[in-house]
Design an enzyme around this catalytic site. Structure first.
Site, PDB file in Angstrom:
ATOM      1  N   PHE A   1      57.341 -59.430 -29.557  1.00 15.97           N
ATOM      2  CA  PHE A   1      57.594 -58.222 -30.350  1.00 15.97           C
ATOM      3  C   PHE A   1      58.537 -57.325 -29.552  1.00 15.97           C
ATOM      4  CE2 PHE A   1      56.670 -53.965 -31.956  1.00 15.97           C
ATOM      5  CZ  PHE A   1      56.789 -54.192 -33.317  1.00 15.97           C
TER       6      PHE A   1
ATOM      7  N   ASP B   1      63.125 -62.086 -38.652  1.00 22.61           N
ATOM      8  CA  ASP B   1      61.957 -62.848 -38.185  1.00 22.61           C
ATOM      9  C   ASP B   1      61.319 -63.615 -39.344  1.00 22.61           C
ATOM     10  OD1 ASP B   1      60.910 -60.494 -39.226  1.00 22.61           O
ATOM     11  OD2 ASP B   1      59.924 -59.888 -37.387  1.00 22.61           O
TER      12      ASP B   1
ATOM     13  N   ARG C   1      63.272 -46.606 -30.690  1.00 26.26           N
ATOM     14  CA  ARG C   1      64.548 -47.001 -31.303  1.00 26.26           C
ATOM     15  C   ARG C   1      65.729 -46.613 -30.412  1.00 26.26           C
ATOM     16  NH1 ARG C   1      63.733 -48.385 -36.772  1.00 26.26           N
ATOM     17  NH2 ARG C   1      62.081 -47.253 -37.860  1.00 26.26           N
TER      18      ARG C   1
ATOM     19  N   GLU D   1      72.185 -56.952 -40.049  1.00 28.82           N
ATOM     20  CA  GLU D   1      70.749 -56.834 -39.788  1.00 28.82           C
ATOM     21  C   GLU D   1      70.480 -56.752 -38.292  1.00 28.82           C
ATOM     22  OE1 GLU D   1      68.033 -56.118 -40.986  1.00 28.82           O
ATOM     23  OE2 GLU D   1      67.433 -57.180 -42.787  1.00 28.82           O
ATOM     24  N   ASP D   2      69.460 -55.997 -37.923  1.00 30.51           N
ATOM     25  CA  ASP D   2      69.064 -55.918 -36.520  1.00 30.51           C
ATOM     26  C   ASP D   2      68.324 -57.184 -36.086  1.00 30.51           C
ATOM     27  OD1 ASP D   2      67.034 -55.308 -38.263  1.00 30.51           O
ATOM     28  OD2 ASP D   2      66.224 -53.627 -37.118  1.00 30.51           O
TER      29      ASP D   2
END
Lengths: 189, 203
Positions: free
Chosen positions: A160, A111, A173, A107-108
């Site tokens: 964020f 949260d 990205r 997973e990146d």
């Protein structure tokens, strides 16, 4: 993305949170750990599109043991699936069976943990021998459901972030680092 | 749209939709915890967390008021944690909620779902769909017209129309499971009534 201003990859960045070099070093460290922990086994790396792609691509090359890869895509809240079914959907399922296999979810970022919680339940239903999680970024401040992360890259503050696969409105990205955007980027949307 | 509880705030309804989307089980305001007693052992203050997630044994309180206005809620939460140390509860602030909307690309509806803007008005349902504007408050003339029509309908059906103030005894007392659209003020009043009906603190 419907926005009045034109995105600017360089000037929209407020702060570089994690540099390219730091990411490279961490990926190498995680790769070494995984190679040691899964020694003598063939691990199946399952990545969740699209944000995890750069991390997956780098991590798989940092692993020195036999590894297979597979990709999944899960609909996100707020997307078109919200309007139709109102439930999370698997947009792209695994290509091969993971029955009896050692699976590592790559997973990146974690949260809220909502997507991963769903994914864990889904993959457990496919009877893997083991199911572990490797996340590059962990943002615990936003956690809504508890997730046990087996391999963690960086714990990040409550900001964020974009870059290295992470997006805002499908952009940013391709930044090679993890960055925080200027607030006016959001307010201009 | 399936029928569910009448949420006090648009942000709560949106969070419930997010939980539903990811198939996380939730219960809305399932329990009221007494947090302050007077010298006679009567509950004078209580706390009702907005959500309970049974799969994670986690209570969740969502507050979308401005950060400067959440001091009282923070104090109540501290008190709750002191009294019930085994209770797992998380406070989700306005900034957390906005970050959630940003993550899901729904920051455009943040303003209508936070603060006073997102608060349900007594007798008026919250918008059925996220982002839909809240219905306008009916004017005094519209309310008067509605009352007149109701009275006319009642007269036609030969149902006696109550006049003057309705005796307090005819108003049903709220229960722990009652779900009525209400503002934060009325929730406090309801909590006080609930607290008064709770058992005294054990010695």
């Amino acid at each position: 993305m419907d926005r009045a201003r034109h995105p600017d990859l360089v000037n929209d960045v407020d702060e570089v949170l994690i540099t390219e070099e730091q990411i490279r070093a961490k990926v190498a460290e995680l790769g070494a750990m995984l190679s040691r922990d899964y020694e003598g086994r063939t691990v199946v790396l399952v990545s969740v599109l699209k944000g995890s792609l750069p991390f997956m691509a780098d991590l798989m090359r940092a692993i020195s043991i036999p590894a297979q890869i597979d990709l999944m895509e899960v609909s996100s809240y707020g997307g078109t699936a919200t309007e139709t079914s109102g439930l999370v959907r698997i947009l792209k399922d695994l290509s091969s069976s993971i029955d009896g296999r050692d699976v590592l979810i790559v997973e990146d970022i974690i949260d809220t943990g909502l997507t991963l919680n769903y994914l864990l339940r889904y993959l457990r239903g496919k009877n893997p021998r083991s199911l572990r999680i490797c996340a590059l970024l962990d943002k615990p401040a936003r956690r809504l459901v508890e997730i046990s992360i087996d391999y963690r890259g960086f714990t990040i503050p409550d900001k964020f972030v974009v870059g290295y696969g992470l997006d805002y409105g499908e952009l940013y990205r391709n930044l090679p680092f993890i960055a925080v955007l200027k607030p006016e980027v959001y307010s201009a949307s | 749209m399936p029928s569910g509880p009448n949420f006090a705030h648009g942000s709560e309804a949106e969070l419930a939709r997010i939980f539903d989307f990811y198939q996380v089980r939730w219960v809305y305001e399932p329990r009221t915890f007494p947090i302050l007693w007077n010298l006679d052992g009567v509950v004078v203050e209580s706390f009702s967390p907005d959500f309970y997630l049974p799969d994670f044994e986690l209570y969740l309180e969502l507050t979308t008021l401005k950060q400067t206005l959440v001091r009282k809620k923070n104090r109540k939460l501290r008190r709750l944690r002191e009294l019930y140390p085994d209770l797992r509860i998380k406070l989700f602030y306005a900034k957390d909620f906005k970050a959630l909307l940003l993550k899901y690309g729904r920051i455009d509806v943040a303003a209508s779902l936070t603060g006073l803007e997102g608060q349900a008005r007594p007798g008026e349902p919250l918008p059925a769909r996220p982002g839909e504007p809240l219905p306008a408050r009916p004017s005094a003339q519209a309310l008067a017209l509605r009352a007149e029509r109701l009275a006319a309908t009642a007269r036609a059906a030969a149902v006696p129309v109550p006049t003057g103030e309705i005796p307090a005894t005819t108003i049903p007392a709220p229960t722990a499971t009652s779900r009525v659209a209400r503002g934060r003020g009325s929730r406090r009043r309801r909590n006080r009534r609930l607290a008064a009906s709770l058992p005294a603190r054990p010695a």
